[in-house]
Design an enzyme around this catalytic site. Structure first.
Site, PDB file in Angstrom:
ATOM      1  N   GLY A  17       0.810  -1.215   0.000  1.00 41.59           N
ATOM      2  CA  GLY A  17       0.000   0.000   0.000  1.00 41.59           C
ATOM      3  C   GLY A  17       0.841   1.260   0.000  1.00 41.59           C
ATOM      4  N   ALA A  18       1.950   1.252  -0.737  1.00 39.09           N
ATOM      5  CA  ALA A  18       2.899   2.377  -0.688  1.00 39.09           C
ATOM      6  C   ALA A  18       2.698   3.397  -1.800  1.00 39.09           C
ATOM      7  CB  ALA A  18       4.333   1.849  -0.736  1.00 39.09           C
ATOM      8  N   SER A  19       1.605   3.299  -2.553  1.00 36.53           N
ATOM      9  CA  SER A  19       1.403   4.260  -3.634  1.00 36.53           C
ATOM     10  C   SER A  19       0.865   5.601  -3.134  1.00 36.53           C
ATOM     11  CB  SER A  19       0.438   3.688  -4.683  1.00 36.53           C
ATOM     12  OG  SER A  19      -0.828   3.413  -4.107  1.00 36.53           O
ATOM     13  N   ARG A  20       0.378   5.624  -1.892  1.00 36.39           N
ATOM     14  CA  ARG A  20      -0.167   6.865  -1.336  1.00 36.39           C
ATOM     15  C   ARG A  20      -0.208   6.764   0.189  1.00 36.39           C
ATOM     16  NH1 ARG A  20      -4.626   4.140  -3.584  1.00 36.39           N
ATOM     17  NH2 ARG A  20      -4.321   5.297  -5.515  1.00 36.39           N
ATOM     18  N   GLY A  21      -0.569   7.860   0.839  1.00 36.97           N
ATOM     19  CA  GLY A  21      -0.859   7.859   2.264  1.00 36.97           C
ATOM     20  C   GLY A  21       0.301   7.466   3.155  1.00 36.97           C
ATOM     21  N   ILE A  22      -0.001   6.688   4.194  1.00 40.37           N
ATOM     22  CA  ILE A  22       0.976   6.320   5.210  1.00 40.37           C
ATOM     23  C   ILE A  22       2.113   5.503   4.612  1.00 40.37           C
ATOM     24  CG2 ILE A  22       1.306   4.959   7.317  1.00 40.37           C
ATOM     25  CD1 ILE A  22      -1.658   5.742   8.009  1.00 40.37           C
ATOM     26  N   LYS A  42      -1.789  -1.761  -5.468  1.00 43.17           N
ATOM     27  CA  LYS A  42      -2.696  -2.146  -6.559  1.00 43.17           C
ATOM     28  C   LYS A  42      -2.777  -1.129  -7.690  1.00 43.17           C
ATOM     29  CE  LYS A  42      -6.497  -2.666  -4.294  1.00 43.17           C
ATOM     30  NZ  LYS A  42      -7.922  -2.998  -4.070  1.00 43.17           N
ATOM     31  N   TYR A 168     -14.560  -4.945  10.843  1.00 43.23           N
ATOM     32  CA  TYR A 168     -13.329  -4.158  10.683  1.00 43.23           C
ATOM     33  C   TYR A 168     -12.397  -4.359  11.867  1.00 43.23           C
ATOM     34  CZ  TYR A 168     -10.159  -0.165  10.448  1.00 43.23           C
ATOM     35  OH  TYR A 168      -9.029   0.628  10.439  1.00 43.23           O
ATOM     36  N   LYS A 172      -8.524  -5.837  11.804  1.00 43.01           N
ATOM     37  CA  LYS A 172      -7.336  -5.085  12.253  1.00 43.01           C
ATOM     38  C   LYS A 172      -6.648  -5.784  13.422  1.00 43.01           C
ATOM     39  CE  LYS A 172      -5.858  -1.835  10.834  1.00 43.01           C
ATOM     40  NZ  LYS A 172      -4.919  -1.599   9.702  1.00 43.01           N
TER      41      LYS A 172
END
Length: 438
Positions: A17-22, A42, A168, A172
């Site tokens: 999930g490194a394309s944006r955000g944290i 993705k 959820y 988590k």
């Protein structure tokens, strides 16, 4: 902010999930040391609403001083993780650090969560974290750095964190349970820790949850990037910890946290899974400009609710019912809301809201911001309801007066929402107009 030390120079980080955000923020922090970053996410083509792709992230990482390997990876697909790991090992010679950041979220109750979304959260959050860890571990065990970092919370068994979004929370906590198990299983070989923010962090997900304006109550992703950098530069003996970003950075000597705020000085929302007294936070918000809805001794006037067409409600046999005598601040609030409704508000909102109130002034009330000129009153509206909000009567008054932010009320469990979440967010925007009149 925490300065870079160069300790991650030449290290290879596999970040989901490194394309944006944290995820991207952690990547950019490591890139400043000259690290190699595998961007496992993705988004290969520009998204209609979300910023960035694995390729734009790669450009930023290399501009910051790192080397990047963008890989299309859906963590629900085991083979895609395997392929990305093999490419990383071939290009960079191994993997030193895994950051399990990719995550899915749906803040809905058990009956309102489709099975498809349950499967998404379980497979992306818990299963995806487990698989990425399993596939990277043979290479991590060969590294002198050897860290796994999950972006997941401490396991707080307070039922408040389960009752409004059970699926959820389970997903988590599954990520956090991977920390518990793997930290012991690989003690001495690979450090396994969890990192979670003290406050809400401004990301695309938070914009979706909180709506416009929520960013002022958030910190930037930089604070998690600094905290992650601090963890990942520690020896592998530092393992099995559930770390809160602010606590760790204070231990590292950081005292000025305004630099991490989107709007310095503005009150901040606590993040999920941390027990922060909502009333205390509301008082902090009031100190930053919110005003009380009612003062002692303010005279309450009689009011009569109206139907959506402005007609007085009828009792049995078509006789007009008697005027409703307000019993307290709730009725006064609805009177003021009725007076504040305009055609512009109705046209821009297009929603019917039902409020199920408990406490001193328990009962059912509605606001119709969809039909004709709009209306508000006691009881159920004679039209279809789009959103049902359940909360105490005192919290309702606080919410409409600006003393309690709806986002904070929802996150803390004080407000339960059923129905159209987009319309619920629209109502929050309208509350600023109502609160100025209270």
């Amino acid at each position: 902010m925490l300065p870079n030390t160069g300790k991650l120079a030449g290290c290879t980080l596999f970040i989901t999930g490194a394309s944006r955000g944290i995820g991207k923020a952690i990547a950019l922090k490591a890139a400043k040391d000259g690290a190699n970053i595998v961007i496992a996410a993705k988004t290969g083509e520009p998204h209609r609403t979300l910023p960035g792709t694995i390729y734009t992230a790669a450009e930023e990482i290399e501009a910051a001083g790192g080397k990047a390997l963008p890989c299309i990876v859906n963590v629900r697909e085991e083979q895609q993780i395997v392929d990305a790991v093999e490419k990383a090992v071939q290009k960079f010679g191994g993997i030193d650090i895994l950051v399990n950041n990719a995550s899915a979220i749906s803040l809905t109750g058990t009956l309102e969560t489709p099975t498809k979304k349950v499967d998404l959260m379980m497979s992306a959050n818990t299963r995806g974290t487990y698989l990425a860890s399993k596939i990277c571990l043979p290479y991590l065990r060969k590294s002198n750095i050897a860290h796994i970092l999950n972006i997941s919370p401490p396991i707080n068994m307070n039922p408040i964190w389960f009752k409004n979004h059970c699926a959820y929370t389970i997903s988590k906590y599954g990520m956090s349970m991977c920390v518990l198990g793997m930290a012991e299983e690989f003690r001495g070989e690979v450090a396994v820790n969890a990192l979670w923010p003290q406050t809400a962090i401004h990301t695309s997900a938070m914009d979706m949850i909180g709506g416009a304006g929520v960013e002022q109550q958030c910190r930037k992703t930089d604070i998690l990037a600094d905290a992650a950098y601090c963890i990942l530069t520690k020896p592998k003996s530092y393992t099995g910890n559930f770390i809160i970003d602010e606590n760790l950075l204070r231990e590292e000597g950081i005292t000025n946290f305004d630099v991490y705020a989107v709007a310095p000085g503005h009150p901040l929302l606590p993040d999920f899974f941390l027990d922060v007294d909502p009333d205390t936070l509301a008082m902090k918000m009031e100190a930053h400009g919110a005003s009380p809805a009612f003062r002692e001794g303010k005279k309450l006037e009689a009011t009569k609710p109206e139907g959506p067409d402005g007609a007085k409600p009828e009792g049995p046999d078509g006789v007009e019912s008697a005027a409703v005598k307000p019993l307290g601040p709730v009725a006064e609030t609805f009177k003021i809301i009725q007076g504040a409704i305009s055609e512009d508000v109705v046209r821009s909102t297009q929603g019917v809201y039902l409020f199920e109130l408990s406490g001193d002034e328990s009962g059912t009330w509605y606001i119709d911001l969809k039909n004709k000129g709009g209306s508000a009153g006691i009881g159920e509206p004679p039209v279809k309801v789009d959103v049902v909000m359940s909360l105490s009567s005192s919290d309702f008054v606080k919410m409409f007066s600006g003393k309690l932010k709806p986002t904070m009320a929802f996150m803390s469990g004080k407000l339960k929402i059923k129905g159209n979440m987009a319309l619920a967010i629209k109502l929050e925007k309208m509350m600023t107009q109502f609160s100025s009149k209270l």
